[in-house]
Design an enzyme around this catalytic site. Structure first.
Site, PDB file in Angstrom:
ATOM      1  CG  HIS A   1     -83.341 -31.230 102.298  1.00  0.00           C
ATOM      2  ND1 HIS A   1     -82.110 -31.401 103.008  1.00  0.00           N
ATOM      3  CD2 HIS A   1     -84.121 -32.043 102.952  1.00  0.00           C
ATOM      4  CE1 HIS A   1     -82.257 -32.356 103.838  1.00  0.00           C
ATOM      5  NE2 HIS A   1     -83.114 -32.679 103.859  1.00  0.00           N
TER       6      HIS A   1
ATOM      7  CD  GLU B   1     -86.270 -31.238 106.957  1.00  0.00           C
ATOM      8  OE1 GLU B   1     -86.593 -32.467 107.392  1.00  0.00           O
ATOM      9  OE2 GLU B   1     -85.362 -30.989 106.207  1.00  0.00           O
TER      10      GLU B   1
HETATM   11  P1  PGA Z   1     -82.809 -36.847 109.294  1.00  0.00           P
HETATM   12  O1  PGA Z   1     -83.145 -36.098 107.985  1.00  0.00           O
HETATM   13  O2  PGA Z   1     -84.231 -37.466 109.691  1.00  0.00           O
HETATM   14  O3  PGA Z   1     -81.913 -37.930 108.865  1.00  0.00           O
HETATM   15  O4  PGA Z   1     -82.117 -36.165 110.363  1.00  0.00           O
HETATM   16  C1  PGA Z   1     -84.124 -35.386 107.872  1.00  0.00           C
HETATM   17  C2  PGA Z   1     -84.141 -34.668 106.616  1.00  0.00           C
HETATM   18  O5  PGA Z   1     -83.126 -34.133 105.974  1.00  0.00           O
HETATM   19  O6  PGA Z   1     -85.221 -34.313 105.753  1.00  0.00           O
END
Ligand code: PGA
Length: 255
Positions: A99, A169
């Site tokens: 992440h 992401e």
């Molecule tokens: P968020 O985070 O939905 O709060 O933008 C997504 C993540 O970090 O997995």
């Protein structure tokens, strides 16, 4: 069995470092459970802080248990670490690795690939997060993505691709006010799949779900999944808000 064969979509709730008490954790679980039992096509994975795993309930649940990180080691003198085998023993089926919030704390692609290896050995599905910091007009972010994917998955055996989920992401969309547009999600999702195909071979790629994460809410979840053509979502902030999360589940399950 590959996840995509069993379910149409996957939604992963990444609680991050929330909430502050067991009572609040139980409240989220109870709230979410009401919506999860009504789903017919979506698998839901809840990734609370490990101390709240027991609050997800004993035995079979309508959702899967997930973790947010794992040790690169199998066991030994590594204060603060939790191994893949320990997670598996605690009923964890999915674990997020790489992440961007952990990468910011020093997690490298090499560490991510080690973590994926230990998870696979324990039979836990690795949810590998990749994403660019910025989108430059020249498209250098595509090289960043490609390198992240190749290096984070170095050492993954083809037979273990059934224990792999990719969460795309874009870092700039995490914790932001707006998500990426569905068109851009679609385009980048295809790039991720192509990179996976080059790496593992086409026949393995269909088995690897590619999710989108970054500022997902009940307002944008439907169009991101439908028009972005992703296999599901990784939800951060909204995953600890049962009302919003349940609406995301309902919208996605109806697609
Ligand atoms: P968020 O985070 O939905 O709060 O933008 C997504 C993540 O970090 O997995």
């Amino acid at each position: 069995m590959p996840i995509t064969k069993r379910y149409k979509k996957i939604i992963i709730g990444n609680w991050k470092e929330n909430p502050n008490t067991h009572e609040a954790a139980k409240h989220i679980v109870q709230g979410v459970k009401r919506a999860v039992v009504k789903l017919t096509k979506t698998v839901v994975v809840l990734c609370p802080p490990l101390i709240y795993l027991s609050d997800l309930g004993k035995g079979e649940q309508p959702f899967s248990r997930g973790a947010q990180d794992v040790s690169i080691f199998d066991s030994g003198s590594h204060t603060g670490e939790v191994s893949a085998q320990m997670l598996r023993d605690g009923g964890v089926e999915f674990c997020i690795v790489g992440h961007s919030e952990r990468r910011k704390m020093g997690e490298t692609d090499e560490m991510v690939s080690k973590k994926v290896g230990t998870l696979h050995q324990a039979g836990v599905t690795a949810v590998v997060c990749v994403g660019e910091e910025v989108r430059d007009p020249a498209g250098a972010y595509l090289d960043t993505l490609k390198n992240q994917i190749k290096n984070s998955l170095a050492g993954v055996e083809k037979k273990n691709t059934s224990l792999l989920v990719i969460a795309y992401e874009p870092v700039w969309a995490i914790g932001a006010t707006v998500a990426m547009s569905p068109t851009d999600v679609h385009e980048t999702g295809l790039f991720v799949k192509k990179t996976l195909a080059d790496f593992f071979g086409h026949e393995y790629v269909a088995k690897v779900p590619v999710l989108y994460g970054g500022s997902v809410t009940f307002r944008n979840a439907g169009e991101i999944v439908r028009d972005g053509h992703v296999d599901g979502l990784l939800v951060g902030r909204e995953s600890v808000n049962p009302q919003g999360f349940n609406e995301i589940l309902r919208v996605v399950d109806s697609i």
